[in-house]
Scaffold this motif. Structure first.
Motif, PDB file in Angstrom:
ATOM      1  N   LEU A  26       5.675   6.051  -1.051  1.00  0.00           N
ATOM      2  CA  LEU A  26       6.142   6.724  -2.004  1.00  0.00           C
ATOM      3  C   LEU A  26       6.821   6.085  -3.097  1.00  0.00           C
ATOM      4  CD1 LEU A  26       7.512   9.575   0.199  1.00  0.00           C
ATOM      5  CD2 LEU A  26       5.432   9.889  -1.443  1.00  0.00           C
ATOM      6  N   ARG A  27       7.577   4.900  -2.812  1.00  0.00           N
ATOM      7  CA  ARG A  27       8.088   3.906  -3.605  1.00  0.00           C
ATOM      8  C   ARG A  27       7.017   3.217  -4.518  1.00  0.00           C
ATOM      9  NH1 ARG A  27       7.982  -1.158  -3.370  1.00  0.00           N
ATOM     10  NH2 ARG A  27       7.575  -1.344  -1.078  1.00  0.00           N
ATOM     11  N   ILE A  28       6.010   2.686  -3.913  1.00  0.00           N
ATOM     12  CA  ILE A  28       5.087   2.116  -4.904  1.00  0.00           C
ATOM     13  C   ILE A  28       4.375   3.131  -5.741  1.00  0.00           C
ATOM     14  CG2 ILE A  28       2.814   1.023  -4.510  1.00  0.00           C
ATOM     15  CD1 ILE A  28       3.661  -0.132  -1.769  1.00  0.00           C
ATOM     16  N   TYR A  29       4.004   4.279  -5.251  1.00  0.00           N
ATOM     17  CA  TYR A  29       3.420   5.411  -6.216  1.00  0.00           C
ATOM     18  C   TYR A  29       4.347   5.786  -7.485  1.00  0.00           C
ATOM     19  CZ  TYR A  29       0.021   6.804  -2.680  1.00  0.00           C
ATOM     20  OH  TYR A  29      -1.066   6.721  -1.758  1.00  0.00           O
ATOM     21  N   ASP A  30       5.570   5.526  -7.055  1.00  0.00           N
ATOM     22  CA  ASP A  30       6.687   5.793  -8.398  1.00  0.00           C
ATOM     23  C   ASP A  30       6.542   4.548  -9.152  1.00  0.00           C
ATOM     24  OD1 ASP A  30       8.846   7.257  -9.366  1.00  0.00           O
ATOM     25  OD2 ASP A  30      10.109   5.776  -8.688  1.00  0.00           O
ATOM     26  N   ILE A  89       4.159   2.265  -9.806  1.00  0.00           N
ATOM     27  CA  ILE A  89       2.845   2.317 -10.361  1.00  0.00           C
ATOM     28  C   ILE A  89       2.868   3.351 -11.513  1.00  0.00           C
ATOM     29  CG2 ILE A  89       0.493   3.262 -10.256  1.00  0.00           C
ATOM     30  CD1 ILE A  89       0.456   1.783  -7.306  1.00  0.00           C
ATOM     31  N   ASP A  90       3.331   4.556 -11.301  1.00  0.00           N
ATOM     32  CA  ASP A  90       3.490   5.543 -12.250  1.00  0.00           C
ATOM     33  C   ASP A  90       4.630   4.961 -13.597  1.00  0.00           C
ATOM     34  OD1 ASP A  90       3.001   8.428 -13.498  1.00  0.00           O
ATOM     35  OD2 ASP A  90       5.008   8.760 -12.676  1.00  0.00           O
ATOM     36  N   LYS A  91       5.548   4.499 -13.250  1.00  0.00           N
ATOM     37  CA  LYS A  91       6.601   4.111 -14.266  1.00  0.00           C
ATOM     38  C   LYS A  91       6.051   3.008 -15.116  1.00  0.00           C
ATOM     39  CE  LYS A  91      10.904   5.038 -11.706  1.00  0.00           C
ATOM     40  NZ  LYS A  91      12.190   4.814 -11.018  1.00  0.00           N
ATOM     41  N   LYS A  92       5.073   2.065 -14.216  1.00  0.00           N
ATOM     42  CA  LYS A  92       4.321   1.016 -15.034  1.00  0.00           C
ATOM     43  C   LYS A  92       3.332   1.564 -15.773  1.00  0.00           C
ATOM     44  CE  LYS A  92       5.738  -3.408 -13.269  1.00  0.00           C
ATOM     45  NZ  LYS A  92       4.999  -4.565 -12.597  1.00  0.00           N
ATOM     46  N   GLY A  93       2.918   2.852 -15.878  1.00  0.00           N
ATOM     47  CA  GLY A  93       1.817   3.195 -16.511  1.00  0.00           C
ATOM     48  C   GLY A  93       0.422   3.026 -16.007  1.00  0.00           C
ATOM     49  N   GLU A  94       0.489   2.545 -14.517  1.00  0.00           N
ATOM     50  CA  GLU A  94      -0.532   1.870 -14.067  1.00  0.00           C
ATOM     51  C   GLU A  94      -1.389   3.104 -13.199  1.00  0.00           C
ATOM     52  OE1 GLU A  94       0.636  -2.875 -13.232  1.00  0.00           O
ATOM     53  OE2 GLU A  94       0.756  -1.243 -11.589  1.00  0.00           O
ATOM     54  N   GLU A  95      -2.792   2.711 -12.388  1.00  0.00           N
ATOM     55  CA  GLU A  95      -3.172   3.683 -11.617  1.00  0.00           C
ATOM     56  C   GLU A  95      -3.290   2.676 -10.156  1.00  0.00           C
ATOM     57  OE1 GLU A  95      -6.807   4.311 -13.490  1.00  0.00           O
ATOM     58  OE2 GLU A  95      -6.026   5.612 -15.139  1.00  0.00           O
ATOM     59  N   LEU A  96      -3.422   3.526  -9.195  1.00  0.00           N
ATOM     60  CA  LEU A  96      -3.823   2.897  -7.951  1.00  0.00           C
ATOM     61  C   LEU A  96      -5.350   2.243  -8.116  1.00  0.00           C
ATOM     62  CD1 LEU A  96      -3.110   2.295  -5.074  1.00  0.00           C
ATOM     63  CD2 LEU A  96      -4.005   4.383  -4.472  1.00  0.00           C
ATOM     64  N   GLU A  97      -5.597   1.040  -8.133  1.00  0.00           N
ATOM     65  CA  GLU A  97      -7.012   0.426  -8.319  1.00  0.00           C
ATOM     66  C   GLU A  97      -7.455   0.004  -6.888  1.00  0.00           C
ATOM     67  OE1 GLU A  97      -8.864  -0.298 -10.799  1.00  0.00           O
ATOM     68  OE2 GLU A  97      -7.663   0.826 -12.201  1.00  0.00           O
ATOM     69  N   ALA A  98      -6.571  -0.521  -5.975  1.00  0.00           N
ATOM     70  CA  ALA A  98      -7.052  -0.743  -4.856  1.00  0.00           C
ATOM     71  C   ALA A  98      -5.794  -0.657  -3.643  1.00  0.00           C
ATOM     72  CB  ALA A  98      -7.425  -2.302  -4.811  1.00  0.00           C
ATOM     73  N   ILE A  99      -6.450  -0.654  -2.409  1.00  0.00           N
ATOM     74  CA  ILE A  99      -5.658  -0.767  -1.192  1.00  0.00           C
ATOM     75  C   ILE A  99      -5.914  -2.036  -0.459  1.00  0.00           C
ATOM     76  CG2 ILE A  99      -5.119   0.443   1.019  1.00  0.00           C
ATOM     77  CD1 ILE A  99      -6.078   3.057  -0.435  1.00  0.00           C
ATOM     78  N   TYR A 100      -5.189  -2.628  -0.092  1.00  0.00           N
ATOM     79  CA  TYR A 100      -5.487  -4.184   0.559  1.00  0.00           C
ATOM     80  C   TYR A 100      -4.726  -4.244   2.266  1.00  0.00           C
ATOM     81  CZ  TYR A 100      -1.022  -6.424  -0.514  1.00  0.00           C
ATOM     82  OH  TYR A 100       0.234  -6.739  -0.542  1.00  0.00           O
ATOM     83  N   HIS A 101      -5.396  -4.875   3.054  1.00  0.00           N
ATOM     84  CA  HIS A 101      -4.926  -5.578   3.961  1.00  0.00           C
ATOM     85  C   HIS A 101      -5.796  -6.619   4.480  1.00  0.00           C
ATOM     86  CE1 HIS A 101      -8.434  -3.268   5.762  1.00  0.00           C
ATOM     87  NE2 HIS A 101      -8.164  -4.053   6.913  1.00  0.00           N
ATOM     88  N   SER A 102      -5.281  -7.226   5.650  1.00  0.00           N
ATOM     89  CA  SER A 102      -5.920  -8.804   6.022  1.00  0.00           C
ATOM     90  C   SER A 102      -6.359  -8.392   7.528  1.00  0.00           C
ATOM     91  CB  SER A 102      -4.654  -9.432   6.155  1.00  0.00           C
ATOM     92  OG  SER A 102      -3.561  -9.145   7.059  1.00  0.00           O
ATOM     93  N   HIS A 103      -7.411  -8.991   7.733  1.00  0.00           N
ATOM     94  CA  HIS A 103      -7.985  -9.407   8.990  1.00  0.00           C
ATOM     95  C   HIS A 103      -7.557 -10.700   9.230  1.00  0.00           C
ATOM     96  CE1 HIS A 103     -11.431  -5.994   8.912  1.00  0.00           C
ATOM     97  NE2 HIS A 103     -10.090  -5.631   8.971  1.00  0.00           N
ATOM     98  N   THR A 104      -6.776 -11.032  10.454  1.00  0.00           N
ATOM     99  CA  THR A 104      -6.554 -12.202  11.032  1.00  0.00           C
ATOM    100  C   THR A 104      -7.433 -13.051  11.358  1.00  0.00           C
ATOM    101  OG1 THR A 104      -5.619 -11.189  13.087  1.00  0.00           O
ATOM    102  CG2 THR A 104      -4.107 -11.357  10.984  1.00  0.00           C
ATOM    103  N   ALA A 105      -8.398 -12.371  12.242  1.00  0.00           N
ATOM    104  CA  ALA A 105      -9.451 -13.361  12.997  1.00  0.00           C
ATOM    105  C   ALA A 105     -10.853 -12.749  12.946  1.00  0.00           C
ATOM    106  CB  ALA A 105      -8.567 -13.319  14.793  1.00  0.00           C
ATOM    107  N   SER A 106     -10.974 -11.986  11.862  1.00  0.00           N
ATOM    108  CA  SER A 106     -12.294 -11.384  11.882  1.00  0.00           C
ATOM    109  C   SER A 106     -12.895 -11.362  10.251  1.00  0.00           C
ATOM    110  CB  SER A 106     -12.525 -10.053  12.288  1.00  0.00           C
ATOM    111  OG  SER A 106     -11.568  -8.994  11.777  1.00  0.00           O
ATOM    112  N   PRO A 107     -14.003 -11.303  10.049  1.00  0.00           N
ATOM    113  CA  PRO A 107     -14.593 -11.295   8.697  1.00  0.00           C
ATOM    114  C   PRO A 107     -13.874 -10.149   7.756  1.00  0.00           C
ATOM    115  CG  PRO A 107     -16.206 -11.358  10.068  1.00  0.00           C
ATOM    116  CD  PRO A 107     -15.151 -11.013  10.959  1.00  0.00           C
ATOM    117  N   ALA A 108     -13.806 -10.328   6.585  1.00  0.00           N
ATOM    118  CA  ALA A 108     -13.333  -9.467   5.505  1.00  0.00           C
ATOM    119  C   ALA A 108     -14.188  -8.484   5.377  1.00  0.00           C
ATOM    120  CB  ALA A 108     -12.979 -10.038   4.220  1.00  0.00           C
ATOM    121  N   TYR A 109     -14.345  -7.589   6.236  1.00  0.00           N
ATOM    122  CA  TYR A 109     -15.337  -6.369   6.237  1.00  0.00           C
ATOM    123  C   TYR A 109     -14.921  -5.219   7.083  1.00  0.00           C
ATOM    124  CZ  TYR A 109     -19.764  -3.681   6.241  1.00  0.00           C
ATOM    125  OH  TYR A 109     -20.530  -2.587   6.090  1.00  0.00           O
TER     126      TYR A 109
END
Length: 152
Positions: A65-69, A71-91
């Protein structure tokens, strides 16, 4: 047109920030959102992984919720959601795919799946040796399609 037909521009500083975040949170997965516009990543918004797990992620709802706020205040849009895989491929794992889709209903019956965030790219950073460090994907009912990342 699907995202798989397009390239997403990722400035080198954002590319590096995602990998730094992944390393800092290891052995657990990191996660967050990326604001931007017109297919260009502009701002990394880190979120807490409430799962605190090396196998899955779940963005903290208050952070979301904080991030959406922000993003909105900066006039941006949600472009991506990211996360990591610590021991497996980026898939995307099956868990990642399940998190990206929700039931599509007609007349009260489930008739398929649809993206929770249509048009948003899923970025996965891999810390596994020998793997591509960052890849992007579109996740739909039809499956997983890689999205070209233009790191500049």
């Amino acid at each position: 047109m699907t995202l798989a037909c397009l390239a997403v521009r990722v400035p080198k500083v954002i590319y590096e920030e995602l990998l730094v975040h992944a390393r800092e949170e290891a052995p657990n997965e990191c996660c967050g959102l990326i604001g931007g516009s017109d297919g260009v990543a502009k701002t990394v918004y880190r979120a807490r992984n409430v799962e605190a797990s090396p196998l899955r992620y779940n963005l903290d709802p208050q952070d979301q919720l904080r991030i959406y706020d922000e993003i909105d205040k900066k006039g941006e849009e949600l472009e991506a959601i990211y996360h990591s895989h610590t021991a497996s491929p980026a898939y995307p794992s099956q868990t990642d795919i399940n998190l990206a889709l929700m039931d599509r209903r007609e007349n009260g019956k489930v008739v398929g799946k649809e993206p929770i965030f249509p048009g948003v790219v899923y970025l996965i950073a891999s810390l596994a040796d020998g793997e591509t460090p960052l890849r992007g994907f579109e996740i739909t009912e039809d499956g997983v399609s890689e999205v070209e990342l233009q790191v500049e």
